[in-house]
Each structure stands twice: as C-alpha cells, then as structure tokens.
Design an enzyme around this catalytic site. Sequence first.
Site, PDB file in Angstrom:
ATOM      1  N   HIS B  16      14.987  76.482  43.169  1.00  0.00           N
ATOM      2  CA  HIS B  16      14.097  77.234  44.085  1.00  0.00           C
ATOM      3  C   HIS B  16      13.048  77.750  43.441  1.00  0.00           C
ATOM      4  O   HIS B  16      11.871  77.482  43.909  1.00  0.00           O
ATOM      5  CB  HIS B  16      14.729  78.218  44.952  1.00  0.00           C
ATOM      6  CG  HIS B  16      15.779  78.155  46.001  1.00  0.00           C
ATOM      7  ND1 HIS B  16      16.899  77.487  45.920  1.00  0.00           N
ATOM      8  CD2 HIS B  16      15.224  77.919  47.324  1.00  0.00           C
ATOM      9  CE1 HIS B  16      17.241  77.325  47.261  1.00  0.00           C
ATOM     10  NE2 HIS B  16      16.274  77.541  48.355  1.00  0.00           N
ATOM     11  N   LYS B  81      26.747  81.522  51.297  1.00  0.00           N
ATOM     12  CA  LYS B  81      27.597  82.615  51.673  1.00  0.00           C
ATOM     13  C   LYS B  81      26.963  84.002  51.407  1.00  0.00           C
ATOM     14  O   LYS B  81      26.201  84.344  50.600  1.00  0.00           O
ATOM     15  CB  LYS B  81      28.762  82.718  50.918  1.00  0.00           C
ATOM     16  CG  LYS B  81      28.550  82.924  49.265  1.00  0.00           C
ATOM     17  CD  LYS B  81      29.773  83.089  48.516  1.00  0.00           C
ATOM     18  CE  LYS B  81      29.839  83.174  47.302  1.00  0.00           C
ATOM     19  NZ  LYS B  81      29.643  84.591  46.496  1.00  0.00           N
TER      20      LYS B  81
HETATM   21  S1  SF4 Z   1      35.150  83.135  44.734  1.00  0.00           S
HETATM   22 FE1  SF4 Z   1      34.695  84.577  43.215  1.00  0.00          FE
HETATM   23  S2  SF4 Z   1      33.951  83.253  41.584  1.00  0.00           S
HETATM   24 FE2  SF4 Z   1      34.238  82.056  43.501  1.00  0.00          FE
HETATM   25  S3  SF4 Z   1      31.906  82.298  44.398  1.00  0.00           S
HETATM   26 FE3  SF4 Z   1      33.191  83.853  45.179  1.00  0.00          FE
HETATM   27  S4  SF4 Z   1      32.912  85.505  44.076  1.00  0.00           S
HETATM   28 FE4  SF4 Z   1      32.238  83.893  42.776  1.00  0.00          FE
END
Ligand code: SF4
Lengths: 280, 164
Positions: B16, B81
């Site tokens: 980005h 996320k």
């Molecule tokens: S599951 Fe854990 S290691 Fe994987 S992206 Fe999420 S916080 Fe990071």
Amino acid sequence: MRDIDVGIIKDKIKEMCIEANCILNDDIYCSIQKARDIEKSEIGKDILNQIIKNADLAKQKLKPICQDTGMAVVFIEAGQDVHFINGNINDAINEGVREGYKEGYLRKSVVNDPILRVNTFDNTPAVIHYYITAGDKVKITVAPKGFGSENMSKIYMLKPSEGIEGIKKSVLKTIEAAGSNPCPPMVVGVGIGGNFELSAILAKKALLRDIRIKSDKEHIRQLEEELFEKANRLGIGPQGLGGNSTVLGINIETFATHIAGLPVAVNISCHVTRHRECII
Amino acid sequence: MVLITGIIYTARDAAHKRMLENYEKGIALPFDLKDQSIYFAGPSPAKPGEVIGSAGPTTSSRMDSYSPKTIELGVTVMIGKGARDKGVIEAMKNYGAVYIGAVGGAGALISECIKKCEIVDYSDLGSEAVYKLEVENFPGIVIIDSRGNNLYETEPLKYKTYDI
Ligand code: SF4
C-alpha cells in the site's frame, strides 16, 4: 561434561518449526472444540467450526495453520554440564530456523532492521533466550509467534497499591482493546512481578504452558479462573463478531518483585498459539 | 455471509505504501484500482503442485492510513480482519465501499478456494508482494457496509455481560 553436537540442535529446531506451524497443539485444539460446543452466537459457532476444519486440513496436508508463521522464538535451557561442539550454538539455531522455514514452505516474515525493513527471506534471526540449568541435558522450546496478536500486547508498571484489582483491570482492558484484531478466541499469557523486561518474558513463558494446566500457586490459579470467566463475558466472541468465546485460556507466571513495583505484562496470542519442545 | 467468486488482489502495508507513493510520483500502479477488491493478505509459499500456501487475512488496521486514498481511487471491496478507523469508514460511505471479514487464522482452509495465483508486482517484498488471485466461493462476512453499519460495534454488545 557431555558433548552435544550443535548439528543435532539445528535439526531439532528445523523439525519443530515445521511441526509447530502445521499441527495445532492438543490443548488448543480441544479448547476450540469446547468453545464451539458452548458458543451462543450462531456466527461464532460457524467461525469456530471453520477454525477446527482449518486445523484438520493443515495437519492432513502439513500446511501452515495460519499464513503468519511468525517470528521464531527459541528457548534454550542448557544444563551446566553440557559442552556444545562442532560450531556456534547461535548460528546452529538460526540455521535450523532457516532450513525449517524453507523446507516447510513457511512464510518469511522477518525484516533485517525495524526502520530499514528489508525482508531477510529466511525468517532469521530468531529471538533466542538462553538459560543455564543444572544437569547435562538441553531443553529446546520453539514458539513461532504471529504479530497480529503480538501487536496487541502491553506492559503496565502498576503501583503496589493498585494490587490485585489493578492487575485484573490491566489484563481485561488489554483483552478488550485487542478486540477483533488478534483473531479471537485468544490465548493470553500474563507475567506479574520481576521488573520491566522480566514481566514480558514471564508473559511469553505463560503462553508455553498447556492451557489445561493451571498454576500450582493457589492464589494465582484463582486469578486465572476469575480472569478467564470475566474475559469471556466481555462479548468480543470469535473474530470479534460477538459471543461468549473470547479467550481459550489465560495462563499467569509470577516472580518476586521490588518493594516499589508491580509490573504486569500481557502477551496476547491467538487460537494458533504454537509451541513445541524437546529434551536432548 | 457472502461467497466471493472472481478476481481479487492482495496487498499489505508495504505494498500500500509503495502504491500510494508511486501514485503521487505518477508511476503506474500494479493494477487499476477502479472497482477492484483488495485482500489484505500475505500468503505462505506454495508447495510444489499447490496453487498457493496458506492465505488468510492480515490485520486491516495497519492499512487504515492508506485505505481512504485507495477507496478514493476506486477500490470498492476490502477483505481483511479486525476493526477499521473512522477515516476509512467515512471514505467507505462517501465513495461506496464495503469491508468484508475473512476468518483470521484459517489460512489453510481459505487457500482451498483460491484457484489461480500469479504475482503481479513488488516481488522484492516477498510475502508482501501484490498477487492476483482467482477465487471461487471465498467465504466472508460483510462487517462494515457502505452506510457505515458495523458488526464489530453492534454484535459484541449483545453478548456483553461484564463491564470492566
Ligand atoms: S491466527 Fe494468530 S498468527 Fe494467524 S493472523 Fe491471526 S493473530 Fe496472526
């Protein structure tokens, strides 16, 4: 004196990097199943089912559970009667990480300098902690740690007068502030006591303990249980989309501290909390 | 719940940053942002015979300082996320964009819906390079829509029974 070839250490580290990243530990796997069974949110239940399916698939295909295969954290507890031969132990550890991340098709997520930020393309250097213990054995622990959750971790230098209530508040506030970022359900490691840096190391070590095993100190066990119960009432839920599965486990490690201080470190981890250990 | 089928492009913070710096300098971008979907992700390497390694989402808040600009330049879908800040949500409302959440930490499962993967640019960034992915039934949840409705704000409250 017992001679140990550093080549053996290298091979072990390589194997453990791959295994830790592709096969979820039993304690975490079982706790996700348990969380799924009691999750009240339908979306939450569905997410936990996807997480279980993902762990199954990763194991079956020996593929990383999560693409963030982390920075490799290595703990070496070397007996004082051990003599490392055939090379430098530090180099051997990094070579093990290098080979593991290459041969295991793990992601290389390390940059050479925090400001210049050029990828080293082999996931080295590892973060290495050395301890000298009694005897002639070497215990190796490999704990790859992703940064989605690492970034949500915090240290508090509380006043002793803030006491246990201050500790509870610090831990729960950290979990609440982490919210959806560390891919909840989370695993939380808490370090209480020591000084500034030791509290953080204790918090990291707390993440290495099986989450089904509680502290052997009665007052700490009670604190673990209370924080676990309260954290799961914060509402965050799987992936931060609401529910009663916010944490899978909270482990606490403690150490003596100074009369004037009460350090509390909270190391946030995720449902892909990884570690492997072996004794040579 | 939505299932995404079609082309999406990956970009993390380093990509980005470079894209927007290049845009300022008038250097061509790896792909035309108009009406495109950006997936905040950095996959693990593919094993021989695989399309891609594990390929789950990364934390979107690291893109918060860049997203208002990419939205202005035409991005309509972001997949990642974790929470987004006010600036991003305002831009989403102004230009009509949505934010979709994929399950963080389910990268092996998600990789099953990726049918093709090619590197488009910035290969020097390693896993942070820009990849073009062809996806089929990629599962996601619309977390923030173009009117600013935000599941991260509304859903947890329904289950909250303890105030710190
Ligand atoms: S599951 Fe854990 S290691 Fe994987 S992206 Fe999420 S916080 Fe990071």
